[in-house]
Design a protein around this motif. Structure first.
Motif, PDB file in Angstrom:
ATOM      1  N   LEU A  28       0.817  -1.210   0.000  1.00  0.00           N
ATOM      2  CA  LEU A  28       0.000   0.000   0.000  1.00  0.00           C
ATOM      3  C   LEU A  28       0.852   1.261   0.000  1.00  0.00           C
ATOM      4  O   LEU A  28       1.690   1.466   0.881  1.00  0.00           O
ATOM      5  CB  LEU A  28      -0.905   0.024   1.239  1.00  0.00           C
ATOM      6  N   THR A  29       0.618   2.118  -0.983  1.00  0.00           N
ATOM      7  CA  THR A  29       1.208   3.448  -0.975  1.00  0.00           C
ATOM      8  C   THR A  29       0.334   4.364  -0.114  1.00  0.00           C
ATOM      9  O   THR A  29      -0.778   4.011   0.275  1.00  0.00           O
ATOM     10  CB  THR A  29       1.305   4.022  -2.390  1.00  0.00           C
ATOM     11  N   ARG A  30       0.834   5.549   0.144  1.00  0.00           N
ATOM     12  CA  ARG A  30       0.052   6.530   0.917  1.00  0.00           C
ATOM     13  C   ARG A  30      -1.271   6.823   0.199  1.00  0.00           C
ATOM     14  O   ARG A  30      -2.324   6.910   0.826  1.00  0.00           O
ATOM     15  CB  ARG A  30       0.844   7.820   1.089  1.00  0.00           C
ATOM     16  N   GLU A  68       9.490   1.070  -0.329  1.00  0.00           N
ATOM     17  CA  GLU A  68      10.250   2.000  -1.166  1.00  0.00           C
ATOM     18  C   GLU A  68       9.805   3.436  -0.902  1.00  0.00           C
ATOM     19  O   GLU A  68      10.651   4.339  -0.785  1.00  0.00           O
ATOM     20  CB  GLU A  68      10.050   1.660  -2.647  1.00  0.00           C
ATOM     21  N   GLU A  69       8.522   3.642  -0.791  1.00  0.00           N
ATOM     22  CA  GLU A  69       7.996   4.975  -0.496  1.00  0.00           C
ATOM     23  C   GLU A  69       8.412   5.418   0.897  1.00  0.00           C
ATOM     24  O   GLU A  69       8.812   6.571   1.109  1.00  0.00           O
ATOM     25  CB  GLU A  69       6.475   4.967  -0.631  1.00  0.00           C
ATOM     26  N   MET A  70       8.356   4.495   1.846  1.00  0.00           N
ATOM     27  CA  MET A  70       8.771   4.820   3.208  1.00  0.00           C
ATOM     28  C   MET A  70      10.260   5.161   3.271  1.00  0.00           C
ATOM     29  O   MET A  70      10.675   6.052   4.021  1.00  0.00           O
ATOM     30  CB  MET A  70       8.448   3.657   4.143  1.00  0.00           C
ATOM     31  N   ASN A  71      11.062   4.449   2.484  1.00  0.00           N
ATOM     32  CA  ASN A  71      12.495   4.723   2.468  1.00  0.00           C
ATOM     33  C   ASN A  71      12.780   6.137   1.974  1.00  0.00           C
ATOM     34  O   ASN A  71      13.678   6.816   2.488  1.00  0.00           O
ATOM     35  CB  ASN A  71      13.213   3.706   1.586  1.00  0.00           C
ATOM     36  N   GLU A  72      12.024   6.601   0.984  1.00  0.00           N
ATOM     37  CA  GLU A  72      12.209   7.964   0.481  1.00  0.00           C
ATOM     38  C   GLU A  72      11.935   8.992   1.583  1.00  0.00           C
ATOM     39  O   GLU A  72      12.674   9.979   1.724  1.00  0.00           O
ATOM     40  CB  GLU A  72      11.279   8.209  -0.710  1.00  0.00           C
ATOM     41  N   ILE A  73      10.896   8.747   2.369  1.00  0.00           N
ATOM     42  CA  ILE A  73      10.578   9.674   3.462  1.00  0.00           C
ATOM     43  C   ILE A  73      11.649   9.604   4.546  1.00  0.00           C
ATOM     44  O   ILE A  73      12.045  10.620   5.126  1.00  0.00           O
ATOM     45  CB  ILE A  73       9.193   9.353   4.050  1.00  0.00           C
ATOM     46  N   ASP A  78      13.872  16.140   9.160  1.00  0.00           N
ATOM     47  CA  ASP A  78      12.657  16.654   9.816  1.00  0.00           C
ATOM     48  C   ASP A  78      11.388  16.025   9.229  1.00  0.00           C
ATOM     49  O   ASP A  78      10.478  16.707   8.755  1.00  0.00           O
ATOM     50  CB  ASP A  78      12.571  18.183   9.696  1.00  0.00           C
ATOM     51  N   ASN A  79      11.349  14.702   9.270  1.00  0.00           N
ATOM     52  CA  ASN A  79      10.231  13.994   8.642  1.00  0.00           C
ATOM     53  C   ASN A  79       9.154  13.545   9.628  1.00  0.00           C
ATOM     54  O   ASN A  79       8.246  12.808   9.251  1.00  0.00           O
ATOM     55  CB  ASN A  79      10.740  12.779   7.854  1.00  0.00           C
ATOM     56  N   PHE A  80       9.237  13.982  10.886  1.00  0.00           N
ATOM     57  CA  PHE A  80       8.282  13.490  11.878  1.00  0.00           C
ATOM     58  C   PHE A  80       6.843  13.848  11.509  1.00  0.00           C
ATOM     59  O   PHE A  80       5.927  13.036  11.697  1.00  0.00           O
ATOM     60  CB  PHE A  80       8.593  14.017  13.275  1.00  0.00           C
ATOM     61  N   ASP A  81       6.629  15.058  11.003  1.00  0.00           N
ATOM     62  CA  ASP A  81       5.259  15.462  10.652  1.00  0.00           C
ATOM     63  C   ASP A  81       4.675  14.542   9.577  1.00  0.00           C
ATOM     64  O   ASP A  81       3.492  14.183   9.630  1.00  0.00           O
ATOM     65  CB  ASP A  81       5.232  16.913  10.167  1.00  0.00           C
ATOM     66  N   ARG A  82       5.497  14.159   8.609  1.00  0.00           N
ATOM     67  CA  ARG A  82       5.007  13.265   7.550  1.00  0.00           C
ATOM     68  C   ARG A  82       4.713  11.882   8.117  1.00  0.00           C
ATOM     69  O   ARG A  82       3.711  11.262   7.765  1.00  0.00           O
ATOM     70  CB  ARG A  82       6.034  13.162   6.432  1.00  0.00           C
ATOM     71  N   TRP A  83       5.566  11.389   9.019  1.00  0.00           N
ATOM     72  CA  TRP A  83       5.297  10.094   9.641  1.00  0.00           C
ATOM     73  C   TRP A  83       4.021  10.159  10.477  1.00  0.00           C
ATOM     74  O   TRP A  83       3.224   9.212  10.482  1.00  0.00           O
ATOM     75  CB  TRP A  83       6.466   9.673  10.522  1.00  0.00           C
ATOM     76  N   HIS A  84       3.849  11.265  11.182  1.00  0.00           N
ATOM     77  CA  HIS A  84       2.645  11.417  12.006  1.00  0.00           C
ATOM     78  C   HIS A  84       1.393  11.431  11.121  1.00  0.00           C
ATOM     79  O   HIS A  84       0.379  10.803  11.457  1.00  0.00           O
ATOM     80  CB  HIS A  84       2.729  12.704  12.826  1.00  0.00           C
ATOM     81  N   GLN A  85       1.460  12.125  10.003  1.00  0.00           N
ATOM     82  CA  GLN A  85       0.321  12.151   9.084  1.00  0.00           C
ATOM     83  C   GLN A  85       0.013  10.752   8.553  1.00  0.00           C
ATOM     84  O   GLN A  85      -1.155  10.344   8.472  1.00  0.00           O
ATOM     85  CB  GLN A  85       0.617  13.099   7.909  1.00  0.00           C
ATOM     86  N   ASP A  86       1.063  10.024   8.208  1.00  0.00           N
ATOM     87  CA  ASP A  86       0.866   8.680   7.653  1.00  0.00           C
ATOM     88  C   ASP A  86       0.244   7.735   8.669  1.00  0.00           C
ATOM     89  O   ASP A  86      -0.711   7.007   8.358  1.00  0.00           O
ATOM     90  CB  ASP A  86       2.203   8.106   7.177  1.00  0.00           C
TER      91      ASP A  86
END
Length: 261
Positions: A28-30, A68-73, A78-86
């Motif tokens: 699953l992608t985002r 693969e998508e997670m690896n890019e993030i 400063d990727n915490f906000d993106r992880w929190h959104q996901d």
């Protein structure tokens, strides 16, 4: 024109949501997570639909999230906000399934791994084909399977949950039935037909009674489930910011063993 990765169909009183990213074993992608949320919302309003079948296209049910998508993030600063959104989106999907007013039947046609296994555990009924292996390999990628932990404990109990989550091992469909992750094994080519037969039994009951029964089950047997899933989402987001996750995801993409420090 390419086919949508998340397909929704209605056949008589049965709605079907199927995942079609065969070349990536339905990882699953985002965007696909958002599409799954929308698919359940669409079927929520279909009055003639009495149950929903969730299944996969090809030889897999769902191999989890797209690494693969997670690896890019993970390579971003400063990727915490993106992880929190996901993780918040994943928690929203799980909550939506648990609160969905109609029974959800997972027809597990092939391996269900990581969050893919979580989708099975969030369903009310799980029927599986003989090749439907199940596992939670997240720790081998430096990640915590926080969203799936309460669901696995809810369905199978603490002892089985601990072993699966701490070893990251993959178990057979037969073993998954033994511990309660799946209900029963059905020949793969009969999964949809069997789900349709289950839906006929569901349709004999009053829709309001089914909805209240499901609500009662999840509020009594799984009394703290909603809170635990929210806590699990936070734990999962935090784990993804670590050096271990960065290394584990990179190792997967580079097809090598991770070097833990």
């Amino acid at each position: 024109m390419s086919q949508p990765l998340i397909q929704v169909k209605v056949h008589q009183n049965l709605g079907t949501i199927s995942i079609h990213r065969d070349e990536k074993r339905n990882a699953l992608t985002r965007a696909m997570v958002f599409d799954l949320i929308q698919a359940f919302r669409d079927l929520h309003g279909e009055r003639k639909v009495r149950a929903v079948v969730l299944t996969g296209g090809g030889s897999a049910f769902c191999s989890g999230l797209c690494l693969e998508e997670m690896n890019e993030i993970a390579q971003e600063d400063d990727n915490f906000d993106r992880w929190h959104q996901d993780t918040s989106s994943l928690a929203e999907l799980i909550h939506l399934m648990l609160l969905f007013p109609k029974p959800i039947i997972s027809a597990v046609n092939g391996p269900a791994m990581g969050f893919g296994a979580g989708l099975v555990l969030a369903s009310d009924i799980a029927i599986a084909g003989p090749d439907a292996a199940l596992g939670f390999p997240e720790p081998k990628r430096g990640i915590v399977s926080g969203l799936c932990t309460p669901l696995l404990h809810f369905r199978t109990g603490g002892r089985h949950a601990a072993r699966l989550l701490l070893t990251g091992e993959t178990i057979s469909a037969e073993r998954a039935v033994q511990i309660g992750a799946y209900d029963e094994i059905v020949p793969t080519n009969n999964l949809w037909a069997y789900a349709a037969e289950l839906t006929k039994h569901i349709a004999e009951a009053a829709p309001q009674a089914i909805q209240l029964t499901k609500k009662h089950l999840n509020e009594t047997v799984g009394e703290q489930l909603e809170m635990l899933i929210s806590l699990g989402a936070a734990a999962s987001a935090t784990s993804r910011t670590t050096d271990a996750a960065k290394e584990g995801l990179a190792a997967f993409v580079e097809k090598r063993d991770p070097e833990w420090r």
